[in-house]
Design an enzyme around this catalytic site. Structure first.
Site, PDB file in Angstrom:
ATOM      1  N   SER A 124      24.435 -44.306 -29.621  1.00  0.00           N
ATOM      2  CA  SER A 124      23.096 -44.328 -30.205  1.00  0.00           C
ATOM      3  C   SER A 124      22.049 -44.506 -29.126  1.00  0.00           C
ATOM      4  O   SER A 124      22.294 -45.174 -28.111  1.00  0.00           O
ATOM      5  CB  SER A 124      23.022 -45.506 -31.191  1.00  0.00           C
ATOM      6  OG  SER A 124      21.691 -45.754 -31.561  1.00  0.00           O
ATOM      7  N   TYR A 148      24.354 -54.879 -32.719  1.00  0.00           N
ATOM      8  CA  TYR A 148      24.814 -53.508 -33.010  1.00  0.00           C
ATOM      9  C   TYR A 148      24.683 -52.640 -31.757  1.00  0.00           C
ATOM     10  O   TYR A 148      25.614 -51.947 -31.358  1.00  0.00           O
ATOM     11  CB  TYR A 148      24.010 -52.897 -34.165  1.00  0.00           C
ATOM     12  CG  TYR A 148      24.156 -51.391 -34.267  1.00  0.00           C
ATOM     13  CD1 TYR A 148      25.367 -50.828 -34.660  1.00  0.00           C
ATOM     14  CD2 TYR A 148      23.093 -50.536 -33.949  1.00  0.00           C
ATOM     15  CE1 TYR A 148      25.510 -49.445 -34.722  1.00  0.00           C
ATOM     16  CE2 TYR A 148      23.232 -49.159 -34.014  1.00  0.00           C
ATOM     17  CZ  TYR A 148      24.441 -48.616 -34.402  1.00  0.00           C
ATOM     18  OH  TYR A 148      24.583 -47.251 -34.451  1.00  0.00           O
ATOM     19  N   LYS A 152      27.612 -50.652 -29.148  1.00  0.00           N
ATOM     20  CA  LYS A 152      27.626 -49.245 -28.690  1.00  0.00           C
ATOM     21  C   LYS A 152      27.678 -49.213 -27.169  1.00  0.00           C
ATOM     22  O   LYS A 152      28.421 -48.424 -26.566  1.00  0.00           O
ATOM     23  CB  LYS A 152      26.374 -48.507 -29.189  1.00  0.00           C
ATOM     24  CG  LYS A 152      26.354 -48.285 -30.697  1.00  0.00           C
ATOM     25  CD  LYS A 152      27.442 -47.328 -31.112  1.00  0.00           C
ATOM     26  CE  LYS A 152      27.588 -47.209 -32.610  1.00  0.00           C
ATOM     27  NZ  LYS A 152      28.791 -46.501 -33.032  1.00  0.00           N
TER      28      LYS A 152
HETATM   29  P1  NAD Z   1      28.334 -44.250 -42.164  1.00  0.00           P
HETATM   30  O1  NAD Z   1      28.383 -45.710 -42.443  1.00  0.00           O
HETATM   31  O2  NAD Z   1      27.819 -43.345 -43.212  1.00  0.00           O
HETATM   32  O3  NAD Z   1      29.787 -43.737 -41.735  1.00  0.00           O
HETATM   33  C1  NAD Z   1      30.708 -44.545 -41.071  1.00  0.00           C
HETATM   34  C2  NAD Z   1      32.062 -44.314 -41.717  1.00  0.00           C
HETATM   35  O4  NAD Z   1      33.040 -45.134 -41.040  1.00  0.00           O
HETATM   36  C3  NAD Z   1      32.101 -44.709 -43.185  1.00  0.00           C
HETATM   37  O5  NAD Z   1      32.773 -43.704 -43.910  1.00  0.00           O
HETATM   38  C4  NAD Z   1      32.898 -46.019 -43.204  1.00  0.00           C
HETATM   39  O6  NAD Z   1      33.601 -46.194 -44.410  1.00  0.00           O
HETATM   40  C5  NAD Z   1      33.822 -45.811 -42.012  1.00  0.00           C
HETATM   41  N1  NAD Z   1      34.256 -47.058 -41.372  1.00  0.00           N
HETATM   42  C6  NAD Z   1      33.488 -48.119 -41.028  1.00  0.00           C
HETATM   43  N2  NAD Z   1      34.251 -49.067 -40.438  1.00  0.00           N
HETATM   44  C7  NAD Z   1      35.517 -48.576 -40.404  1.00  0.00           C
HETATM   45  C8  NAD Z   1      36.746 -49.083 -39.918  1.00  0.00           C
HETATM   46  N3  NAD Z   1      36.821 -50.296 -39.367  1.00  0.00           N
HETATM   47  N4  NAD Z   1      37.855 -48.326 -40.059  1.00  0.00           N
HETATM   48  C9  NAD Z   1      37.793 -47.097 -40.629  1.00  0.00           C
HETATM   49  N5  NAD Z   1      36.652 -46.557 -41.110  1.00  0.00           N
HETATM   50  C10 NAD Z   1      35.539 -47.304 -40.999  1.00  0.00           C
HETATM   51  O7  NAD Z   1      27.509 -44.066 -40.805  1.00  0.00           O
HETATM   52  P2  NAD Z   1      26.919 -42.753 -40.153  1.00  0.00           P
HETATM   53  O8  NAD Z   1      25.461 -42.779 -40.316  1.00  0.00           O
HETATM   54  O9  NAD Z   1      27.677 -41.568 -40.601  1.00  0.00           O
HETATM   55  O10 NAD Z   1      27.212 -43.067 -38.626  1.00  0.00           O
HETATM   56  C11 NAD Z   1      28.396 -42.637 -37.998  1.00  0.00           C
HETATM   57  C12 NAD Z   1      28.430 -43.209 -36.604  1.00  0.00           C
HETATM   58  O11 NAD Z   1      27.260 -42.836 -35.889  1.00  0.00           O
HETATM   59  C13 NAD Z   1      28.474 -44.748 -36.558  1.00  0.00           C
HETATM   60  O12 NAD Z   1      29.333 -45.151 -35.527  1.00  0.00           O
HETATM   61  C14 NAD Z   1      27.043 -45.120 -36.235  1.00  0.00           C
HETATM   62  O13 NAD Z   1      26.954 -46.348 -35.557  1.00  0.00           O
HETATM   63  C15 NAD Z   1      26.614 -43.966 -35.342  1.00  0.00           C
HETATM   64  N6  NAD Z   1      25.161 -43.745 -35.347  1.00  0.00           N
HETATM   65  C16 NAD Z   1      24.527 -43.523 -36.535  1.00  0.00           C
HETATM   66  C17 NAD Z   1      23.155 -43.344 -36.554  1.00  0.00           C
HETATM   67  C18 NAD Z   1      22.427 -43.134 -37.856  1.00  0.00           C
HETATM   68  O14 NAD Z   1      21.206 -43.266 -37.881  1.00  0.00           O
HETATM   69  N7  NAD Z   1      23.078 -42.789 -38.948  1.00  0.00           N
HETATM   70  C19 NAD Z   1      22.419 -43.362 -35.356  1.00  0.00           C
HETATM   71  C20 NAD Z   1      23.107 -43.564 -34.153  1.00  0.00           C
HETATM   72  C21 NAD Z   1      24.494 -43.746 -34.166  1.00  0.00           C
HETATM   73  C1  UD1 Z   2      16.775 -47.833 -36.509  1.00  0.00           C
HETATM   74  C2  UD1 Z   2      17.565 -48.921 -35.826  1.00  0.00           C
HETATM   75  C3  UD1 Z   2      18.209 -48.359 -34.567  1.00  0.00           C
HETATM   76  C4  UD1 Z   2      19.084 -47.147 -34.905  1.00  0.00           C
HETATM   77  C5  UD1 Z   2      18.242 -46.101 -35.624  1.00  0.00           C
HETATM   78  C6  UD1 Z   2      19.157 -44.967 -36.049  1.00  0.00           C
HETATM   79  C7  UD1 Z   2      16.380 -50.989 -36.416  1.00  0.00           C
HETATM   80  C8  UD1 Z   2      15.516 -52.099 -35.927  1.00  0.00           C
HETATM   81  N1  UD1 Z   2      16.665 -50.024 -35.532  1.00  0.00           N
HETATM   82  O1  UD1 Z   2      15.760 -47.490 -35.647  1.00  0.00           O
HETATM   83  O2  UD1 Z   2      19.006 -49.330 -33.939  1.00  0.00           O
HETATM   84  O3  UD1 Z   2      19.616 -46.579 -33.726  1.00  0.00           O
HETATM   85  O4  UD1 Z   2      17.620 -46.703 -36.773  1.00  0.00           O
HETATM   86  O5  UD1 Z   2      18.582 -44.097 -36.906  1.00  0.00           O
HETATM   87  O6  UD1 Z   2      16.833 -50.991 -37.558  1.00  0.00           O
HETATM   88  N2  UD1 Z   2       9.773 -47.700 -40.940  1.00  0.00           N
HETATM   89  C9  UD1 Z   2       8.817 -48.111 -41.856  1.00  0.00           C
HETATM   90  N3  UD1 Z   2       9.243 -48.538 -43.081  1.00  0.00           N
HETATM   91  C10 UD1 Z   2      10.552 -48.581 -43.446  1.00  0.00           C
HETATM   92  C11 UD1 Z   2      11.513 -48.148 -42.511  1.00  0.00           C
HETATM   93  C12 UD1 Z   2      11.097 -47.726 -41.264  1.00  0.00           C
HETATM   94  O7  UD1 Z   2       7.614 -48.097 -41.569  1.00  0.00           O
HETATM   95  O8  UD1 Z   2      10.872 -48.993 -44.574  1.00  0.00           O
HETATM   96  C13 UD1 Z   2       9.318 -47.188 -39.624  1.00  0.00           C
HETATM   97  C14 UD1 Z   2       9.855 -47.971 -38.435  1.00  0.00           C
HETATM   98  O9  UD1 Z   2       9.002 -49.038 -38.091  1.00  0.00           O
HETATM   99  C15 UD1 Z   2       9.904 -46.881 -37.364  1.00  0.00           C
HETATM  100  C16 UD1 Z   2      10.214 -45.603 -38.147  1.00  0.00           C
HETATM  101  O10 UD1 Z   2       9.827 -45.879 -39.488  1.00  0.00           O
HETATM  102  O11 UD1 Z   2       8.650 -46.735 -36.743  1.00  0.00           O
HETATM  103  C17 UD1 Z   2      11.690 -45.219 -38.128  1.00  0.00           C
HETATM  104  O12 UD1 Z   2      12.463 -46.326 -38.558  1.00  0.00           O
HETATM  105  P1  UD1 Z   2      14.059 -46.230 -38.760  1.00  0.00           P
HETATM  106  O13 UD1 Z   2      14.375 -45.075 -39.597  1.00  0.00           O
HETATM  107  O14 UD1 Z   2      14.531 -47.579 -39.212  1.00  0.00           O
HETATM  108  O15 UD1 Z   2      14.623 -45.911 -37.299  1.00  0.00           O
HETATM  109  P2  UD1 Z   2      14.452 -46.715 -35.927  1.00  0.00           P
HETATM  110  O16 UD1 Z   2      13.349 -47.693 -36.001  1.00  0.00           O
HETATM  111  O17 UD1 Z   2      14.369 -45.705 -34.847  1.00  0.00           O
END
Ligand code: NAD
Ligand code: UD1
Length: 338
Positions: A124, A148, A152
């Site tokens: 991330s 968190y 990562k």
């Molecule tokens: P998500 O929660 O929708 O998917 C994660 C999946 O992993 C789920 O299906 C959950 O059931 C499974 N899981 C969790 N812990 C597990 C375990 N111990 N064993 C087996 N399965 C397990 O999340 P996502 O948004 O699809 O994110 C996927 C990956 O990308 C994560 O590692 C997350 O940290 C990373 N990531 C997500 C975002 C985002 O904004 N969505 C941003 C940056 C990085």
């Molecule tokens: C969040 C996570 C970050 C993660 C990223 C992934 C936090 C503090 N950070 O960041 O670790 O990698 O998501 O997608 O949770 N906002 C509002 N109202 C809301 C929600 C968000 O105003 O209800 C604003 C936030 O202040 C920000 C923007 O929307 O300016 C995006 O927010 P968000 O979607 O939570 O993403 P990140 O802040 O980038």
């Protein structure tokens, strides 16, 4: 190729599965459903018109992982599984370290035991912490500001050491910026448990009537309109980046960290406008105080992805809003029911 996908039932994993299946890959999903529904996998099968195997298990369960590797014999792993809520990670840091860090170590050990040498890891942009300069490039110092983010960062370092110790291993650490959007079918999408933490799921639940209004976390930032600016990336583009990464890993060894973003940004006000336009709904909002730990701007440098993977984002903020609305309006309560 035989690819084991941890966390494949989740938001990003399920969208990536569709493209893996369309490319003819043979997939085994390994997921404990702690933050997802098996229904997502049923829908993936229908959308891609293809079948695959699923193993319900935890990545901390070395015995089960070992069994899955023994029977499926994956050539590569896409590692999505993990916990991802920043706020929760402050309350339960040990749970985050156990699942994200210890779970990844178990996975790497089993991979090595079965001579599976390729991994694409979901990292991330949060590993960078407060910006020393923008856009963040892959050399930007890494100072994550919450547990968190540190999981990562630690897993990245562990994978780097693992590849250094095993000359044949190849790892791509994809540093996602802000993934949003949904498959154009409207049948799969992001389905957060409880109150959404992130902006776009929150806006879409307001638009569909599940939540009353959006609270904007601060309108006094040094940005063009005072609200936070982020590099939103369509989940379909992100899924394509995984395919490019797995292909790249075939011909390489070592470890590369690569940003996945568009290089452009949108503010909270701009996202609200774009969503209102895509949905035809009004999104009421209130301006509140800043959220702890938030930065003003986050933008990706994207030239490394283009140079190494030949990948760049294609889809716009309008596409992100349109597909999110298609998913949310067809599935107001996600995979569940009210
Ligand atoms: P998500 O929660 O929708 O998917 C994660 C999946 O992993 C789920 O299906 C959950 O059931 C499974 N899981 C969790 N812990 C597990 C375990 N111990 N064993 C087996 N399965 C397990 O999340 P996502 O948004 O699809 O994110 C996927 C990956 O990308 C994560 O590692 C997350 O940290 C990373 N990531 C997500 C975002 C985002 O904004 N969505 C941003 C940056 C990085
Ligand atoms: C969040 C996570 C970050 C993660 C990223 C992934 C936090 C503090 N950070 O960041 O670790 O990698 O998501 O997608 O949770 N906002 C509002 N109202 C809301 C929600 C968000 O105003 O209800 C604003 C936030 O202040 C920000 C923007 O929307 O300016 C995006 O927010 P968000 O979607 O939570 O993403 P990140 O802040 O980038």
């Amino acid at each position: 190729m035989r690819i084991l996908v941890t966390g494949g039932a989740g938001y990003i994993g399920s969208h990536t599965l569709i493209q893996l299946l369309r490319e003819g890959h043979n997939v085994l999903v390994y997921d404990n459903y702690s933050n997802s529904s098996p229904e997502a996998l049923n829908r993936v099968k229908q959308i891609a018109n293809a079948d695959f195997n699923v193993c319900e298990g935890d990545i901390q369960d070395a015995g089960k992982l070992n069994e899955a590797f023994g029977s499926f014999r994956p050539e590569a792993v896409m590692h999505f599984a993990g916990l991802k809520a920043v706020g929760e990670s402050n309350e339960k840091p040990l749970e985050y370290y156990a699942q994200n860090v210890s779970g990844s170590i178990e996975l790497l050990k089993v991979m090595q035991r079965h001579e599976c040498r390729r991994i694409v890891f979901s990292s991330s942009a949060t590993v960078y912490g407060n910006a020393k300069y923008l856009p963040y490039d892959e050399h930007h110092p890494m100072q994550p500001t919450n547990p968190y983010g540190r999981t990562k960062y630690f897993v990245e370092e562990i994978i780097r050491d693992w590849t250094a110790s095993w000359g044949e291993a190849s790892a791509i650490l994809l540093r996602y910026f802000n993934p949003v959007g949904a498959d154009p079918s409207g049948r799969i999408g992001e389905d957060p448990n409880g109150m959404p933490n992130n902006l776009v799921p929150y806006i879409s639940q307001v638009a569909v009537g599940r939540l009353k209004h959006l609270k904007i976390f601060g309108a006094d930032y040094e940005t063009r309109d005072g609200t936070g600016e982020r590099d939103y990336i369509h989940v379909e583009d992100l899924a394509r980046a995984h395919l490019a990464a797995i292909e790249f890993s075939e011909a390489t060894t070592g470890c590369e960290a690569i940003n996945v973003g568009t290089g452009g940004g949108a503010t909270v006000f701009e996202m609200i406008k774009a969503f209102e336009h895509a949905s035809g709904q009004v999104v009421p909002y209130e301006i509140g105080p800043r959220r702890d730990g938030d930065v003003a701007r986050s933008l990706a440098a994207v030239d490394k992805a283009e140079r190494l993977l030949g990948w760049r984002a294609k889809l716009s903020v309008a596409d992100m809003c349109k597909t999110t609305w298609n998913w949310q309006s067809n599935n107001p309560y996600g995979y569940g029911s009210k």
